[in-house]
Design an enzyme around this catalytic site. Structure first.
Site, PDB file in Angstrom:
ATOM      1  N   LYS A 107      24.206 -49.681 -43.817  1.00 29.13           N
ATOM      2  CA  LYS A 107      24.738 -50.083 -42.506  1.00 29.13           C
ATOM      3  C   LYS A 107      24.024 -51.350 -42.078  1.00 29.13           C
ATOM      4  O   LYS A 107      22.890 -51.606 -42.490  1.00 29.13           O
ATOM      5  CB  LYS A 107      24.486 -48.982 -41.472  1.00 29.13           C
TER       6      LYS A 107
HETATM    7  P1  NAD Z   1      35.357 -50.857 -31.475  1.00 27.64           P
HETATM    8  O1  NAD Z   1      34.423 -51.966 -31.282  1.00 27.64           O
HETATM    9  O2  NAD Z   1      36.694 -51.151 -32.053  1.00 27.64           O
HETATM   10  O3  NAD Z   1      35.574 -50.058 -30.099  1.00 27.64           O
HETATM   11  C1  NAD Z   1      34.539 -49.515 -29.378  1.00 27.64           C
HETATM   12  C2  NAD Z   1      35.124 -48.935 -28.103  1.00 27.64           C
HETATM   13  O4  NAD Z   1      34.122 -48.173 -27.438  1.00 27.64           O
HETATM   14  C3  NAD Z   1      35.593 -49.989 -27.115  1.00 27.64           C
HETATM   15  O5  NAD Z   1      36.793 -49.543 -26.508  1.00 27.64           O
HETATM   16  C4  NAD Z   1      34.479 -50.037 -26.092  1.00 27.64           C
HETATM   17  O6  NAD Z   1      34.924 -50.481 -24.828  1.00 27.64           O
HETATM   18  C5  NAD Z   1      34.075 -48.580 -26.069  1.00 27.64           C
HETATM   19  N1  NAD Z   1      32.721 -48.369 -25.573  1.00 27.64           N
HETATM   20  C6  NAD Z   1      31.602 -49.071 -25.792  1.00 27.64           C
HETATM   21  N2  NAD Z   1      30.578 -48.536 -25.143  1.00 27.64           N
HETATM   22  C7  NAD Z   1      31.050 -47.438 -24.511  1.00 27.64           C
HETATM   23  C8  NAD Z   1      30.482 -46.452 -23.663  1.00 27.64           C
HETATM   24  N3  NAD Z   1      29.187 -46.506 -23.359  1.00 27.64           N
HETATM   25  N4  NAD Z   1      31.281 -45.474 -23.209  1.00 27.64           N
HETATM   26  C9  NAD Z   1      32.586 -45.440 -23.530  1.00 27.64           C
HETATM   27  N5  NAD Z   1      33.190 -46.338 -24.312  1.00 27.64           N
HETATM   28  C10 NAD Z   1      32.426 -47.329 -24.782  1.00 27.64           C
HETATM   29  O7  NAD Z   1      34.583 -49.786 -32.362  1.00 27.64           O
HETATM   30  P2  NAD Z   1      35.182 -48.717 -33.372  1.00 27.64           P
HETATM   31  O8  NAD Z   1      35.239 -49.345 -34.698  1.00 27.64           O
HETATM   32  O9  NAD Z   1      36.376 -48.078 -32.781  1.00 27.64           O
HETATM   33  O10 NAD Z   1      33.968 -47.680 -33.406  1.00 27.64           O
HETATM   34  C11 NAD Z   1      33.850 -46.630 -32.446  1.00 27.64           C
HETATM   35  C12 NAD Z   1      33.050 -45.501 -33.082  1.00 27.64           C
HETATM   36  O11 NAD Z   1      33.724 -45.084 -34.286  1.00 27.64           O
HETATM   37  C13 NAD Z   1      31.637 -45.898 -33.524  1.00 27.64           C
HETATM   38  O12 NAD Z   1      30.781 -44.789 -33.386  1.00 27.64           O
HETATM   39  C14 NAD Z   1      31.819 -46.216 -35.003  1.00 27.64           C
HETATM   40  O13 NAD Z   1      30.607 -46.121 -35.715  1.00 27.64           O
HETATM   41  C15 NAD Z   1      32.808 -45.158 -35.374  1.00 27.64           C
HETATM   42  N6  NAD Z   1      33.550 -45.409 -36.605  1.00 27.64           N
HETATM   43  C16 NAD Z   1      34.318 -46.528 -36.752  1.00 27.64           C
HETATM   44  C17 NAD Z   1      34.989 -46.722 -37.951  1.00 27.64           C
HETATM   45  C18 NAD Z   1      35.875 -47.917 -38.192  1.00 27.64           C
HETATM   46  O14 NAD Z   1      36.505 -47.984 -39.255  1.00 27.64           O
HETATM   47  N7  NAD Z   1      35.987 -48.854 -37.279  1.00 27.64           N
HETATM   48  C19 NAD Z   1      34.885 -45.789 -38.995  1.00 27.64           C
HETATM   49  C20 NAD Z   1      34.121 -44.655 -38.791  1.00 27.64           C
HETATM   50  C21 NAD Z   1      33.460 -44.469 -37.595  1.00 27.64           C
END
Ligand code: NAD
Length: 417
Positions: A107
């Site tokens: 990561k």
């Molecule tokens: P992203 O950047 O696309 O979106 C993040 C979202 O979370 C945004 O809408 C933001 O406004 C919101 N956010 C940020 N801080 C916040 C808070 N304190 N309370 C509520 N909402 C908040 O990110 P993503 O890729 O969707 O990732 C979100 C989660 O999913 C993370 O934990 C990430 O590790 C996990 N994840 C993502 C992927 C991927 O392929 N993108 C895969 C597996 C896991």
């Protein structure tokens, strides 16, 4: 109320130790599997548009490579710390093993608020960070992908910086790329699709229907927004959503297309006119059937776990539930589909992307979805069977399955020299 240690790496270690205990691993194997293989911290000087300079701090951690090259996203967020990146890297090791993908875990993260940077500043930051971690990444070494506040454009800059430095076009160095650059069809929705597939299994196990189920989603980025669209299309009722600034609820249901249009205007969900505004904390405790944390770590803690009303918690986010909260939810008969299973659709389609890049042969979206469904269902079935055998939660089962696979690979490889 017990005081909780919210350090993500301490939490990750605690989940690992529970599995090590169930598997009766010896101390040596525990030490090997719980220690990151390497951690690099770099400083990233960036020339800002106004001519001044700022220095940001970034990390790239490889937790384990026993089963294949390291795989894991890059996060741009002001709160990034080395311990958070170490935790996220270890979760990637267990996630890839849980899905039986030929990858280890890694990561990366940069402590920065990317929204405060211009597009050009973001590009310079990304390219310099890539150049700093370049000796450690590569298609058969360590393969980044998007995570919080990074996207396909950032992946394109990483791919280009790596390729220009090596003097070759290397598509497989990073996944989550734009389609024009060897990206995979279906990668944008993959994390949410994967959650959807395992949610169907969990609903069937609880004799619940996804159709008509009330759903609350915290976080409206890549994972959360696609989740809302897919579940809405399946007939579920999305009754609350939120982003970093707050959320909105409507017991009659929210229309994801309208929410998306509102977000596209640069507005926060809390000002969406089709419902009443709520805080992120309130969203977690709403009377819903399914709760999808899709933002950051440590959202469900010992403090609010007794008040979580959802029957199923599907962890689209990494690390949203603390170990004490996990215990409370298990004892209260809730189904938690753990992060290392629930959100593995992202890395699984990243694996498909890497395979397509290597073979220079690209699949259509139906094929990606079909294969993803096979991987997710198979993993869910194995996790549920392992949990039943050990009489523990799905998280307990997922960790036992994953840790056992990595321990076995470590055993048969042996320790060099
Ligand atoms: P992203 O950047 O696309 O979106 C993040 C979202 O979370 C945004 O809408 C933001 O406004 C919101 N956010 C940020 N801080 C916040 C808070 N304190 N309370 C509520 N909402 C908040 O990110 P993503 O890729 O969707 O990732 C979100 C989660 O999913 C993370 O934990 C990430 O590790 C996990 N994840 C993502 C992927 C991927 O392929 N993108 C895969 C597996 C896991």
């Amino acid at each position: 109320m017990p005081r909780e240690n919210l350090n993500p790496f301490v939490i990750a270690q605690s989940y690992f130790q529970q599995a090590a205990e169930r598997l009766k691993l010896d101390d040596g194997m525990r030490a090997i599997l719980s220690t990151p293989k390497r951690a690099l911290t770099v400083s990233i000087p960036v020339r800002m548009d106004g001519g001044s300079y700022k220095v940001f701090v970034g990390h790239r951690v490889v937790h384990n490579m026993s089963r294949g090259p390291a795989k894991g996203g890059i996060r741009f967020h002001p709160d990034v710390t080395l311990d958070e990146v170490k935790a996220l890297a270890s979760w990637m090791t267990w996630k890839c093993a849980c899905l039986d993908l030929p990858f280890g875990g890694g990561k990366g993260g940069v402590a920065v608020d990317p929204h405060a940077l211009s597009l050009n500043e973001r590009e310079r930051l990304t390219r310099r960070y890539t150049s700093e971690i370049l000796p450690l990444i590569g298609p058969d070494q360590d393969i980044p992908a998007p995570d919080v506040y990074t996207d396909p454009q950032i992946m394109a800059w990483i791919m280009d910086t790596y390729s220009m430095t090596k003097g070759t076009t290397s598509l497989g160095v990073v996944t989550g790329k734009p389609l024009a650059l060897g990206g995979s069809r279906g990668r944008d929705k993959a994390t949410a699709r994967g959650v959807q597939f395992v949610l169907r299994e969990a609903c069937a196990a609880r004799k619940m229907s996804l159709k008509g189920a009330r759903v609350a989603i915290q976080g409206y980025g890549n994972a959360g927004s696609h989740m809302a669209t897919l579940l809405h299309a399946e007939g579920a009722r999305v009754v609350a959503v939120s982003d970093s600034r707050g959320g909105v609820q409507n017991a009659r249901g929210l229309d994801p297309a309208q929410l998306q249009a509102h977000k596209a205007k640069g507005q926060s969900l809390k000002t969406f006119p089709g419902g009443t505004s709520i805080t992120n904390k309130q969203l977690l405790e709403l009377p819903v059937d399914i709760l999808v944390p899709a933002a950051l770590e440590n959202q469900i803690t010992a403090n609010n776990a007794p008040r979580i009303r959802a029957k199923i918690v599907a962890e689209a986010a990494n690390g949203p539930t603390t170990p004490l909260a996990d215990d409370v939810l298990f004892k209260r008969g809730r189904t938690v589909i753990p992060d290392i299973l629930a959100n593995a659709g992202g890395v699984t389609v990243s694996y498909f992307e890497w395979v397509q890049d290597f073979s220079s042969f690209f699949w259509d979206e139906d094929e990606v979805d079909r294969r993803l469904e096979v991987y997710m269902k198979r993993a869910y079935t194995s996790v549920a069977a392992t949990a039943a055998k050990h009489q523990c939660s799905l998280r307990g089962g997922a960790y036992v399955l994953a840790v056992d696979r990595v321990a076995e690979a470590t055993r048969v490889r042996g320790i060099f020299p």
